[in-house]
Design a protein around this motif. Sequence first.
Motif, PDB file in Angstrom:
ATOM      1  N   ARG A   1     -12.023 109.656   9.998  1.00  0.00           N
ATOM      2  CA  ARG A   1     -11.680 111.052  10.261  1.00  0.00           C
ATOM      3  C   ARG A   1     -12.831 111.959   9.851  1.00  0.00           C
ATOM      4  NH1 ARG A   1      -6.748 112.740  11.682  1.00  0.00           N
ATOM      5  NH2 ARG A   1      -5.062 111.194  11.775  1.00  0.00           N
ATOM      6  N   ILE A   2     -13.096 112.984  10.678  1.00  0.00           N
ATOM      7  CA  ILE A   2     -14.155 113.957  10.406  1.00  0.00           C
ATOM      8  C   ILE A   2     -13.593 115.369  10.576  1.00  0.00           C
ATOM      9  CG2 ILE A   2     -16.041 112.431  11.057  1.00  0.00           C
ATOM     10  CD1 ILE A   2     -16.101 113.746  13.779  1.00  0.00           C
ATOM     11  N   ASP A   3     -14.233 116.344   9.960  1.00  0.00           N
ATOM     12  CA  ASP A   3     -13.819 117.739  10.073  1.00  0.00           C
ATOM     13  C   ASP A   3     -14.327 118.343  11.379  1.00  0.00           C
ATOM     14  OD1 ASP A   3     -12.798 117.349   7.564  1.00  0.00           O
ATOM     15  OD2 ASP A   3     -14.446 118.369   6.515  1.00  0.00           O
ATOM     16  N   VAL A   4     -13.585 119.308  11.892  1.00  0.00           N
ATOM     17  CA  VAL A   4     -13.988 119.997  13.116  1.00  0.00           C
ATOM     18  C   VAL A   4     -13.887 121.504  12.903  1.00  0.00           C
ATOM     19  CG1 VAL A   4     -13.267 118.098  14.600  1.00  0.00           C
ATOM     20  CG2 VAL A   4     -11.663 119.932  14.099  1.00  0.00           C
ATOM     21  N   SER A   5     -14.713 122.243  13.641  1.00  0.00           N
ATOM     22  CA  SER A   5     -14.680 123.701  13.637  1.00  0.00           C
ATOM     23  C   SER A   5     -14.177 124.188  14.988  1.00  0.00           C
ATOM     24  CB  SER A   5     -16.068 124.278  13.352  1.00  0.00           C
ATOM     25  OG  SER A   5     -16.531 123.882  12.080  1.00  0.00           O
ATOM     26  N   VAL A   6     -13.329 125.216  14.978  1.00  0.00           N
ATOM     27  CA  VAL A   6     -12.698 125.748  16.182  1.00  0.00           C
ATOM     28  C   VAL A   6     -13.076 127.219  16.301  1.00  0.00           C
ATOM     29  CG1 VAL A   6     -10.533 126.094  17.412  1.00  0.00           C
ATOM     30  CG2 VAL A   6     -10.802 124.118  15.911  1.00  0.00           C
ATOM     31  N   SER A   7     -13.572 127.636  17.471  1.00  0.00           N
ATOM     32  CA  SER A   7     -13.995 129.020  17.696  1.00  0.00           C
ATOM     33  C   SER A   7     -13.441 129.507  19.024  1.00  0.00           C
ATOM     34  CB  SER A   7     -15.522 129.129  17.708  1.00  0.00           C
ATOM     35  OG  SER A   7     -16.079 128.631  16.503  1.00  0.00           O
TER      36      SER A   7
ATOM     37  N   ALA B   1     -15.134 111.171  19.718  1.00  0.00           N
ATOM     38  CA  ALA B   1     -14.035 111.499  18.814  1.00  0.00           C
ATOM     39  C   ALA B   1     -12.988 112.309  19.568  1.00  0.00           C
ATOM     40  CB  ALA B   1     -14.532 112.267  17.588  1.00  0.00           C
ATOM     41  N   ILE B   2     -11.766 112.324  19.041  1.00  0.00           N
ATOM     42  CA  ILE B   2     -10.647 113.094  19.588  1.00  0.00           C
ATOM     43  C   ILE B   2     -10.122 114.001  18.489  1.00  0.00           C
ATOM     44  CG2 ILE B   2      -8.388 113.002  20.659  1.00  0.00           C
ATOM     45  CD1 ILE B   2     -10.513 111.880  22.423  1.00  0.00           C
TER      46      ILE B   2
ATOM     47  N   ALA C   1      -9.468 120.307   8.727  1.00  0.00           N
ATOM     48  CA  ALA C   1      -9.952 119.257   7.834  1.00  0.00           C
ATOM     49  C   ALA C   1      -9.431 117.904   8.313  1.00  0.00           C
ATOM     50  CB  ALA C   1      -9.494 119.527   6.400  1.00  0.00           C
ATOM     51  N   ASN C   2     -10.359 116.953   8.454  1.00  0.00           N
ATOM     52  CA  ASN C   2     -10.011 115.611   8.957  1.00  0.00           C
ATOM     53  C   ASN C   2      -9.261 115.714  10.278  1.00  0.00           C
ATOM     54  OD1 ASN C   2     -11.147 114.418   6.653  1.00  0.00           O
ATOM     55  ND2 ASN C   2      -9.212 114.585   5.533  1.00  0.00           N
ATOM     56  N   GLY C   3      -9.715 116.628  11.134  1.00  0.00           N
ATOM     57  CA  GLY C   3      -8.984 116.911  12.362  1.00  0.00           C
ATOM     58  C   GLY C   3      -9.378 116.068  13.551  1.00  0.00           C
ATOM     59  N   ALA C   4     -10.347 115.162  13.406  1.00  0.00           N
ATOM     60  CA  ALA C   4     -10.770 114.345  14.543  1.00  0.00           C
ATOM     61  C   ALA C   4     -10.873 112.888  14.118  1.00  0.00           C
ATOM     62  CB  ALA C   4     -12.109 114.825  15.091  1.00  0.00           C
TER      63      ALA C   4
END
Length: 371
Positions: free
Chosen positions: A108-114, A141-142, A172-175
Amino acid sequence: MTFTIALRALVAALWLALLSNSAIAASRIKDISDFEGIRDNQLIGYGLVVGLLGTGDSLRNSPFTRQSLQAMLERLGVNTRGFDLNTDNVAAVMVTANLPAFSTQGTRIDVSVSALGDSESLQGGTLLVTPLLGADGEVYAIAQGPVAIGGFSANGEAASIVRGVPTSGRIANGALVEREIDFKLASMTSLRLALRNPDLTTSRRVALAINELIGLPTAEPVDPATVRIDLPRDFDGNIVDLLTDIEQLIIEPDLPARVIIDENSGIIVMGQNVRVSTVAVAQGNLTVRIAESPEASQPLPFSNGETVVTPRSDVQVDDESGNKLGVVDETITLQELVNGLNALGIGPRDLISILQAIKAAGALQAEIEVL
């Protein structure tokens, strides 16, 4: 004694020698360089955030949001073609993430949403399943999950307030990693070490330290930013152990003499190797102050005169004659250079002009870089 045991013994001896000489301003190779291939990879994706409380995109002004919403509903078996969609609870977003080196499937990895459209806030929204693509167009990744934002907005009939940036958030840990990057570290016979601050002297010192560690001329400085390491033919150890020992080597990096100037904020940063030849500097400003204090002129009693205003000006001139010609001696250390310039009693913005004038006179032995 095998090659690996001898290597570890040599590392221990180098550590004792380095600890005994603590006066050297040195750094680990790990802190000034990177191994090529061992790095993060950037991912990007396009998705929808749903569940917003009337703060999403207006479908009339954001046609891409309307098209994405219709395509998503059709994939789920809902036909909306020909109907006028009128919802403000959906927002189109761009999703970005960094895929760490050697990430395995299921990590799992973190993602940023804009926000991409005219959404006012992503508070309370949930990101729907979004594929994240690499530079090669493949899905690595998804991403999916509730969006956490660091700001908020509140609107009333006569006033509104906004704190932070409510149109961007993070999961956090969204992908979940779905594809691994093919990089076989254990099978490599040659590595390249990339310096973060390219310099010829530093590159050579790194190569010499690595050769002294291994005991063979395996490292070679290719250019100011790259050191190539060829593994010995009889190397029978783990390459990870070797890279770990190389990262812990301590060297003294060398940097060119440079003065960084930010004229907008008045910030001056000087490197350790900045030197100045003996030079005389004078600085002074001409200040003119004009104060207006008008006075009223009253006529004599029982006369036909009128009251008039008489102008009165007070002019003062200050040429700061106390600032005399000062001599900045040829210095050895950066501290002595700073003390010599501070002795002139000037501010940062005047100091910027003085440094540029000293450089023009050929007395500043450093490069000036203006941001």
